[in-house]
Design a protein around this motif. Structure first.
Motif, short mmCIF file in Angstrom:
data_model
loop_
_atom_site.label_atom_id
_atom_site.label_comp_id
_atom_site.label_asym_id
_atom_site.label_seq_id
_atom_site.Cartn_x
_atom_site.Cartn_y
_atom_site.Cartn_z
N ASP A 1 0.60 -1.04 0.40
CA ASP A 1 -0.34 -0.42 -0.33
C ASP A 1 0.65 1.29 -0.06
OD1 ASP A 1 -2.19 1.67 -0.14
OD2 ASP A 1 -3.38 0.39 1.56
N VAL A 2 1.24 1.33 -1.17
CA VAL A 2 2.38 2.56 -1.78
C VAL A 2 1.94 3.98 -1.27
CG1 VAL A 2 4.11 3.80 -2.84
CG2 VAL A 2 4.28 1.19 -2.25
N LYS A 3 0.35 3.64 -2.02
CA LYS A 3 -0.05 5.40 -1.85
C LYS A 3 -0.88 5.49 -0.43
CE LYS A 3 -3.80 7.44 -5.35
NZ LYS A 3 -4.63 6.72 -6.80
N GLU A 4 -1.00 4.74 0.38
CA GLU A 4 -1.28 5.79 1.54
C GLU A 4 -0.24 6.37 2.28
OE1 GLU A 4 -2.39 2.84 4.78
OE2 GLU A 4 -2.80 3.65 6.21
N ALA A 5 1.14 5.44 2.00
CA ALA A 5 2.04 6.53 2.46
C ALA A 5 2.36 7.87 1.69
CB ALA A 5 3.20 5.78 2.63
N ILE A 6 2.02 7.83 0.41
CA ILE A 6 1.86 8.48 -0.75
C ILE A 6 1.12 9.79 0.05
CG2 ILE A 6 1.56 10.48 -3.18
CD1 ILE A 6 3.08 7.15 -3.68
N ARG A 7 -0.17 9.63 0.38
CA ARG A 7 -1.28 10.02 0.87
C ARG A 7 -1.51 10.93 2.32
NH1 ARG A 7 -5.42 6.73 -1.46
NH2 ARG A 7 -6.82 7.91 -3.72
N LYS A 8 -0.69 9.88 2.97
CA LYS A 8 -0.61 10.18 4.57
C LYS A 8 0.73 11.52 4.88
CE LYS A 8 -3.18 7.37 7.63
NZ LYS A 8 -3.19 6.48 7.84
N GLU A 13 5.47 5.98 6.93
CA GLU A 13 4.77 5.10 7.17
C GLU A 13 4.50 4.19 8.26
OE1 GLU A 13 6.48 1.33 5.32
OE2 GLU A 13 4.82 0.66 5.10
N LEU A 14 6.12 5.00 9.16
CA LEU A 14 6.75 5.05 10.77
C LEU A 14 6.29 5.37 11.18
CD1 LEU A 14 10.32 3.70 10.28
CD2 LEU A 14 8.82 2.04 10.77
N GLY A 15 4.87 6.96 11.13
CA GLY A 15 3.81 7.30 11.69
C GLY A 15 5.27 8.66 12.11
N LEU A 16 5.76 8.95 11.68
CA LEU A 16 7.21 10.00 11.87
C LEU A 16 6.44 11.23 10.54
CD1 LEU A 16 10.56 8.21 12.29
CD2 LEU A 16 8.50 9.14 13.78
N VAL A 17 7.06 12.27 10.97
CA VAL A 17 7.08 13.53 9.87
C VAL A 17 8.46 13.70 9.37
CG1 VAL A 17 6.66 15.92 9.45
CG2 VAL A 17 5.05 14.81 11.26
N ALA A 18 8.34 13.56 8.17
CA ALA A 18 9.49 13.94 7.77
C ALA A 18 9.41 15.15 6.93
CB ALA A 18 10.51 12.57 7.05
N HIS A 19 10.12 16.57 6.30
CA HIS A 19 9.55 17.21 5.93
C HIS A 19 10.96 17.88 5.55
CE1 HIS A 19 7.26 21.60 6.67
NE2 HIS A 19 8.20 21.71 5.55
N LYS A 59 7.44 13.82 15.55
CA LYS A 59 6.44 13.12 14.97
C LYS A 59 5.17 14.36 15.16
CE LYS A 59 4.14 9.42 17.56
NZ LYS A 59 3.89 8.44 17.01
N LYS A 60 3.91 14.66 14.54
CA LYS A 60 3.21 15.51 14.94
C LYS A 60 2.76 15.94 15.92
CE LYS A 60 -1.16 16.85 12.22
NZ LYS A 60 -1.47 17.63 13.15
N SER A 61 2.86 16.82 16.65
CA SER A 61 1.96 16.78 17.28
C SER A 61 0.79 17.61 17.28
CB SER A 61 2.87 18.77 18.27
OG SER A 61 2.46 19.16 19.13
N LYS A 62 -0.08 17.88 17.94
CA LYS A 62 -1.79 17.93 17.91
C LYS A 62 -1.78 19.90 18.10
CE LYS A 62 -4.18 13.83 19.28
NZ LYS A 62 -3.14 12.84 20.24
#
Ligand code: FMN
Length: 186
Positions: free
Chosen positions: A2-9, A112-118, A148-151
């Protein structure tokens, strides 16, 4: 698959909270860059994973004004390369393309690991070179800000940056960048 999920997220979020950086994480991200395609398998990408707190603090001095939010990074991945590490075919220089592909793979894996990489371009390459000992003939292509994304919204963000936290910035429509059978821009 599911590459598309990572691309979208994947998003260039700017409100970050800390994440633990381990050798496992570092290797995982590096391995995803490692197996990327490259011209003649030249593998022109080089990465400096900066997560020592003292080194991270030094890196803050290299950030441009609008990138104060990046001071919350748990890791900064410095992406470097050089024209002669890769194919040069007449006017076509492939080092940026191949390094970009490898870095995209790294970023998607981080997502995919739930991180932000900007990735950012707003920094002083001179200062980055000075801090990390990178020679002048090596391009400092981008810094990838990892956390990690903060709320909670980072209070240093501008109005535009706050809006981008909520909604993905608009894209040009497919008909502006996809051409069928012949190149015919409108
Ligand atoms: C090469 C490059 C340079 C960028 N430079 C910055 C930057 O200096 N500061 C910043 O906040 N965002 C930077 N960005 C993030 C973009 O602004 C962001 O990707 C774009 O607005 C689209 O948002 P999205 O990635 O969340 O879809 C950069 C992105 C790329 C690929």
């Amino acid at each position: 698959m599911d590459v598309k999920e990572a691309i979208r997220k994947r998003r260039a979020y700017r409100s970050l909270e800390p994440v633990e950086v381990t050798e496992d994480l570092e290797n995982d991200l590096a391995e995803c860059a490692q197996i990327t395609a490259s011209c003649f398998n030249n593998q022109p990408w080089r990465y400096i994973f900066v997560y020592d707190p003292e080194m991270l603090k030094k890196m803050h001095e290299a950030l441009s004004q609008g990138n104060e939010w990046a001071q919350k990074a748990s890791m900064i991945i410095v992406v470097i390369s050089k024209k002669d590490y890769d194919c040069v075919i007449r006017d076509r220089e492939y080092f940026l393309f191949d390094t970009g592909m490898a870095t995209a793979n790294l970023i998607l894996r981080a997502t995919e690991l739930g991180l932000v990489a900007h990735p950012i371009a707003g920094y002083s390459p001179r200062k980055v070179r000075e801090i990390l000992g990178i020679p002048d003939d090596v391009n400092v292509i981008t810094l990838v800000i990892v956390g990690k994304k903060s709320k909670d919204l980072n209070p240093v963000l501008s109005e535009k940056q706050v809006e981008a936290e909520k909604n993905r910035p608009e894209r040009i429509s497919l008909d502006k960048f996809v051409f069928i059978n012949i190149y015919k821009p409108k």
